[in-house]
Motif scaffolding. Structure first.
Motif, short mmCIF file in Angstrom:
data_model
loop_
_atom_site.label_atom_id
_atom_site.label_comp_id
_atom_site.label_asym_id
_atom_site.label_seq_id
_atom_site.Cartn_x
_atom_site.Cartn_y
_atom_site.Cartn_z
N PHE A 5 0.95 -1.02 0.13
CA PHE A 5 0.03 0.06 0.05
C PHE A 5 0.95 1.35 -0.05
N GLU A 6 0.55 2.12 -0.71
CA GLU A 6 1.25 3.58 -0.78
C GLU A 6 0.17 4.46 -0.65
N VAL A 7 0.56 5.44 0.39
CA VAL A 7 -0.16 6.52 0.71
C VAL A 7 0.63 7.94 -0.16
N ALA A 41 -6.79 4.37 8.10
CA ALA A 41 -7.84 3.58 8.51
C ALA A 41 -8.46 3.05 7.36
N GLY A 42 -8.28 3.67 6.05
CA GLY A 42 -8.90 3.13 4.98
C GLY A 42 -8.03 1.89 4.64
N ILE A 43 -6.86 2.08 4.85
CA ILE A 43 -5.96 0.98 4.50
C ILE A 43 -6.28 -0.42 5.52
N ALA A 103 -1.80 -4.64 11.03
CA ALA A 103 -1.81 -3.20 11.29
C ALA A 103 -0.72 -2.55 10.41
N PRO A 104 -1.13 -1.28 10.13
CA PRO A 104 -0.28 -0.52 9.33
C PRO A 104 1.38 -0.56 9.62
N ARG A 105 2.17 -0.58 8.37
CA ARG A 105 3.46 -0.44 8.50
C ARG A 105 3.99 0.48 7.69
#
Length: 110
Positions: A5-7, A41-43, A103-105
């Motif tokens: 995932f890339e923000v 939160a969307g991820i 969890a997000p990394r």
């Protein structure tokens, strides 16, 4: 290797995320978010829903062809008695480990 995932910030200065496959192609792009924490939160929501997501076929019935039959190996039915059932503590711990892994990394690039 799993996808990443890339923000990122779009042209309208809003946060979005994209899901990239291991070969680098973009699989999905999110809707716009007001801030980075909402994008994170969307991820998390996408990770949770993706594994359990149902597939809905919206194709017209005329375009569906009958697939060739697939040979399936003989599989024994599961044994349904209490001596093969795992303890509830094991299932609870496994659920906690899955949540921790989802969890997000952050890579520090954002």
């Amino acid at each position: 290797m799993a996808g990443t995932f890339e923000v990122f910030v779009d042209e309208e200065s809003r946060y979005r995320f994209r899901l990239k496959s291991p070969d680098g192609s973009v699989i999905a792009i999110s809707t716009a978010f007001e801030d980075k924490s909402a994008a994170v939160a969307g991820i998390a929501a996408a990770r949770e829903c993706a594994g359990m997501g149902l597939v809905t076929d919206l194709c017209p019935a005329a375009s569906v062809r009958n697939p060739a039959p697939v040979a399936r190996p003989n599989v024994l039915p599961p044994v349904c008695d209490d001596r093969h059932r795992a303890s509830d503590g094991f299932r609870t711990r496994a659920r906690e480990l899955r949540r921790a892994a989802a969890a997000p990394r952050w890579t520090g690039a954002a």
